[in-house]
Write a protein that holds these residues in place. Structure first.
Motif, PDB file in Angstrom:
ATOM      1  N   ASP A 190       0.826  -1.190   0.000  1.00 50.44           N
ATOM      2  CA  ASP A 190       0.000   0.000   0.000  1.00 50.44           C
ATOM      3  C   ASP A 190       0.868   1.251   0.000  1.00 50.44           C
ATOM      4  O   ASP A 190       2.095   1.193  -0.017  1.00 50.44           O
ATOM      5  N   GLU A 191       0.199   2.403   0.055  1.00 53.91           N
ATOM      6  CA  GLU A 191       0.920   3.667  -0.045  1.00 53.91           C
ATOM      7  C   GLU A 191       1.891   3.864   1.111  1.00 53.91           C
ATOM      8  O   GLU A 191       3.003   4.347   0.945  1.00 53.91           O
ATOM      9  N   GLY A 192       1.460   3.455   2.324  1.00 59.12           N
ATOM     10  CA  GLY A 192       2.339   3.595   3.482  1.00 59.12           C
ATOM     11  C   GLY A 192       3.599   2.774   3.347  1.00 59.12           C
ATOM     12  O   GLY A 192       4.707   3.247   3.643  1.00 59.12           O
ATOM     13  N   TRP A 193       3.447   1.525   2.890  1.00 58.66           N
ATOM     14  CA  TRP A 193       4.620   0.673   2.694  1.00 58.66           C
ATOM     15  C   TRP A 193       5.540   1.262   1.629  1.00 58.66           C
ATOM     16  O   TRP A 193       6.766   1.293   1.804  1.00 58.66           O
ATOM     17  N   THR A 194       4.966   1.725   0.546  1.00 64.87           N
ATOM     18  CA  THR A 194       5.769   2.292  -0.535  1.00 64.87           C
ATOM     19  C   THR A 194       6.608   3.456  -0.040  1.00 64.87           C
ATOM     20  O   THR A 194       7.809   3.552  -0.340  1.00 64.87           O
ATOM     21  N   ASP A 195       6.001   4.354   0.725  1.00 68.38           N
ATOM     22  CA  ASP A 195       6.733   5.522   1.227  1.00 68.38           C
ATOM     23  C   ASP A 195       7.889   5.099   2.132  1.00 68.38           C
ATOM     24  O   ASP A 195       9.003   5.634   2.032  1.00 68.38           O
ATOM     25  N   LEU A 196       7.652   4.136   3.011  1.00 69.78           N
ATOM     26  CA  LEU A 196       8.695   3.702   3.946  1.00 69.78           C
ATOM     27  C   LEU A 196       9.777   2.886   3.242  1.00 69.78           C
ATOM     28  O   LEU A 196      10.963   2.989   3.583  1.00 69.78           O
ATOM     29  N   HIS A 197       9.371   2.085   2.274  1.00 68.84           N
ATOM     30  CA  HIS A 197      10.347   1.305   1.506  1.00 68.84           C
ATOM     31  C   HIS A 197      11.265   2.238   0.717  1.00 68.84           C
ATOM     32  O   HIS A 197      12.491   2.056   0.690  1.00 68.84           O
ATOM     33  N   THR A 198      10.667   3.230   0.103  1.00 63.82           N
ATOM     34  CA  THR A 198      11.457   4.214  -0.630  1.00 63.82           C
ATOM     35  C   THR A 198      12.397   4.956   0.307  1.00 63.82           C
ATOM     36  O   THR A 198      13.581   5.140   0.001  1.00 63.82           O
ATOM     37  N   ALA A 199      11.879   5.378   1.469  1.00 67.34           N
ATOM     38  CA  ALA A 199      12.688   6.126   2.426  1.00 67.34           C
ATOM     39  C   ALA A 199      13.887   5.313   2.898  1.00 67.34           C
ATOM     40  O   ALA A 199      14.995   5.859   3.072  1.00 67.34           O
ATOM     41  N   TYR A 200      13.701   4.017   3.094  1.00 67.35           N
ATOM     42  CA  TYR A 200      14.810   3.159   3.534  1.00 67.35           C
ATOM     43  C   TYR A 200      15.912   3.105   2.475  1.00 67.35           C
ATOM     44  O   TYR A 200      17.093   3.318   2.769  1.00 67.35           O
ATOM     45  N   HIS A 201      15.520   2.834   1.240  1.00 69.86           N
ATOM     46  CA  HIS A 201      16.535   2.720   0.191  1.00 69.86           C
ATOM     47  C   HIS A 201      17.207   4.069  -0.094  1.00 69.86           C
ATOM     48  O   HIS A 201      18.412   4.111  -0.376  1.00 69.86           O
ATOM     49  N   MET A 202      16.453   5.144  -0.002  1.00 68.39           N
ATOM     50  CA  MET A 202      17.065   6.456  -0.215  1.00 68.39           C
ATOM     51  C   MET A 202      17.978   6.832   0.940  1.00 68.39           C
ATOM     52  O   MET A 202      18.995   7.509   0.753  1.00 68.39           O
ATOM     53  N   ALA A 203      17.663   6.374   2.155  1.00 72.95           N
ATOM     54  CA  ALA A 203      18.540   6.629   3.301  1.00 72.95           C
ATOM     55  C   ALA A 203      19.888   5.938   3.105  1.00 72.95           C
ATOM     56  O   ALA A 203      20.940   6.493   3.453  1.00 72.95           O
ATOM     57  N   LEU A 204      19.869   4.745   2.546  1.00 70.86           N
ATOM     58  CA  LEU A 204      21.117   4.012   2.325  1.00 70.86           C
ATOM     59  C   LEU A 204      22.093   4.800   1.449  1.00 70.86           C
ATOM     60  O   LEU A 204      23.301   4.795   1.694  1.00 70.86           O
ATOM     61  N   ILE A 205      21.577   5.482   0.439  1.00 78.11           N
ATOM     62  CA  ILE A 205      22.469   6.177  -0.493  1.00 78.11           C
ATOM     63  C   ILE A 205      22.533   7.681  -0.233  1.00 78.11           C
ATOM     64  O   ILE A 205      23.135   8.411  -1.009  1.00 78.11           O
ATOM     65  N   SER A 206      21.927   8.136   0.849  1.00 79.35           N
ATOM     66  CA  SER A 206      21.817   9.578   1.087  1.00 79.35           C
ATOM     67  C   SER A 206      23.149  10.262   1.359  1.00 79.35           C
ATOM     68  O   SER A 206      23.254  11.486   1.217  1.00 79.35           O
ATOM     69  N   ALA A 207      24.170   9.499   1.748  1.00 76.86           N
ATOM     70  CA  ALA A 207      25.485  10.103   1.993  1.00 76.86           C
ATOM     71  C   ALA A 207      26.355  10.132   0.740  1.00 76.86           C
ATOM     72  O   ALA A 207      27.483  10.635   0.781  1.00 76.86           O
ATOM     73  N   CYS A 208      25.843   9.616  -0.368  1.00 76.42           N
ATOM     74  CA  CYS A 208      26.580   9.697  -1.633  1.00 76.42           C
ATOM     75  C   CYS A 208      26.718  11.166  -2.016  1.00 76.42           C
ATOM     76  O   CYS A 208      25.727  11.892  -2.066  1.00 76.42           O
ATOM     77  N   PRO A 209      27.926  11.653  -2.267  1.00 74.70           N
ATOM     78  CA  PRO A 209      28.111  13.078  -2.527  1.00 74.70           C
ATOM     79  C   PRO A 209      27.601  13.568  -3.876  1.00 74.70           C
ATOM     80  O   PRO A 209      27.475  14.775  -4.082  1.00 74.70           O
ATOM     81  N   SER A 210      27.275  12.645  -4.790  1.00 76.24           N
ATOM     82  CA  SER A 210      26.807  13.044  -6.116  1.00 76.24           C
ATOM     83  C   SER A 210      25.290  13.211  -6.115  1.00 76.24           C
ATOM     84  O   SER A 210      24.545  12.231  -6.017  1.00 76.24           O
ATOM     85  N   GLU A 211      24.829  14.449  -6.252  1.00 76.86           N
ATOM     86  CA  GLU A 211      23.391  14.696  -6.290  1.00 76.86           C
ATOM     87  C   GLU A 211      22.756  14.055  -7.519  1.00 76.86           C
ATOM     88  O   GLU A 211      21.643  13.528  -7.456  1.00 76.86           O
ATOM     89  N   ARG A 212      23.455  14.098  -8.650  1.00 75.34           N
ATOM     90  CA  ARG A 212      22.916  13.491  -9.867  1.00 75.34           C
ATOM     91  C   ARG A 212      22.732  11.986  -9.694  1.00 75.34           C
ATOM     92  O   ARG A 212      21.719  11.422 -10.119  1.00 75.34           O
ATOM     93  N   LEU A 213      23.708  11.345  -9.076  1.00 73.57           N
ATOM     94  CA  LEU A 213      23.618   9.901  -8.881  1.00 73.57           C
ATOM     95  C   LEU A 213      22.449   9.562  -7.966  1.00 73.57           C
ATOM     96  O   LEU A 213      21.686   8.617  -8.235  1.00 73.57           O
ATOM     97  N   ARG A 214      22.267  10.329  -6.914  1.00 78.57           N
ATOM     98  CA  ARG A 214      21.125  10.100  -6.014  1.00 78.57           C
ATOM     99  C   ARG A 214      19.804  10.333  -6.744  1.00 78.57           C
ATOM    100  O   ARG A 214      18.846   9.568  -6.572  1.00 78.57           O
TER     101      ARG A 214
END
Length: 234
Positions: free
Chosen positions: A135-159
């Motif tokens: 559902d929508e709640g799961w999608t938002d949290l799943h996305t947030a988890y994967h984006m958190a993993l790469i959030s320290a990548c210094p390349s904004e384009r890559l993120r």
């Protein structure tokens, strides 16, 4: 003395239109290949043509919809070939983004990863075993988890590119979930990926993320084959 609470600002109309359209495209309200007619969208969402056109253009840039030859828009098609292309690009970009995130992440980044995983794990524990589990709640949290993993990548384009490809893959996940008889929770995969990431074991984390992406492709392809078979056999 307490500070006066600031009033919540309403997002611009373009952002509102984009968020609602994006939600409905990901959720399957508009099926693959469906024509997105401006007058019908105006009636459905209550926005004027200007913010809707801008929202459609942004969705096209993200690959969730396609510009029609006659200057209209259609929801992007769903196919095994398209999924394979998305998967190939995710393996190329997401794994590199994770490696760079591990190399540059600080304590605050680690805390963000742990928090995002905890929230995702909590909602997954409450999911039922029926076919419609993403559902929508799961999608938002799943996305947030994967984006958190790469959030320290210094390349904004890559993120940014990784986030766009993640959304395109999310549409396939949401589509396939509607046809599965049981849910396929990935809490254990997410935990192992988090643990390797926090250990700064880039090789193991990269291998786990690649397999995580490839397993999603395999699961979706199995559903696409089932749907095609049903259509052929009537």
């Amino acid at each position: 003395m307490y500070e006066k609470e600031q009033p919540t600002r309403t997002p611009p109309l373009v952002d509102q239109a984009f968020a609602q359209l994006r939600r409905d495209v990901l959720g399957g309200t508009y099926g693959a290949g469906a024509k997105l007619k401006l007058d019908e969208l105006q009636t459905a969402y209550g926005f004027s043509s200007s913010p809707l056109r801008e929202a459609l253009s942004r969705l096209a840039q993200e690959g969730l919809i396609r510009a029609d030859e006659r200057r209209g828009f259609r929801v992007a098609a769903i196919s095994a070939a398209d999924l394979a292309d998305i998967t190939r690009m995710r393996v190329m970009l997401d794994v590199q983004a994770l490696r760079e995130s591990i190399a540059h992440g600080d304590d605050a980044w680690e805390a963000a990863v742990v928090g995002a995983f905890h929230r995702l794990e909590k909602v997954e524990a409450r999911l039922g075993d029926g076919p419609v589990v993403l559902d929508e709640g799961w999608t938002d949290l799943h996305t947030a988890y994967h984006m958190a993993l790469i959030s320290a990548c210094p390349s904004e384009r890559l993120r940014t590119w990784s986030a766009s490809l993640f959304d395109q893959a999310e549409r396939y996940r949401r589509y396939s979930a509607r046809f599965r008889k049981t849910s396929r929770r990935k809490s254990n995969e997410h935990r192992k990926l988090m643990d390797a990431t926090l250990r700064r074991d880039a090789d193991t984390a990269s291998a786990l993320l690649e397999e995580h992406i490839l397993s999603t492709e395999r699961n979706v392809l199995a559903v696409l084959d089932q749907v095609e078979h049903r259509q052929q056999t009537g």
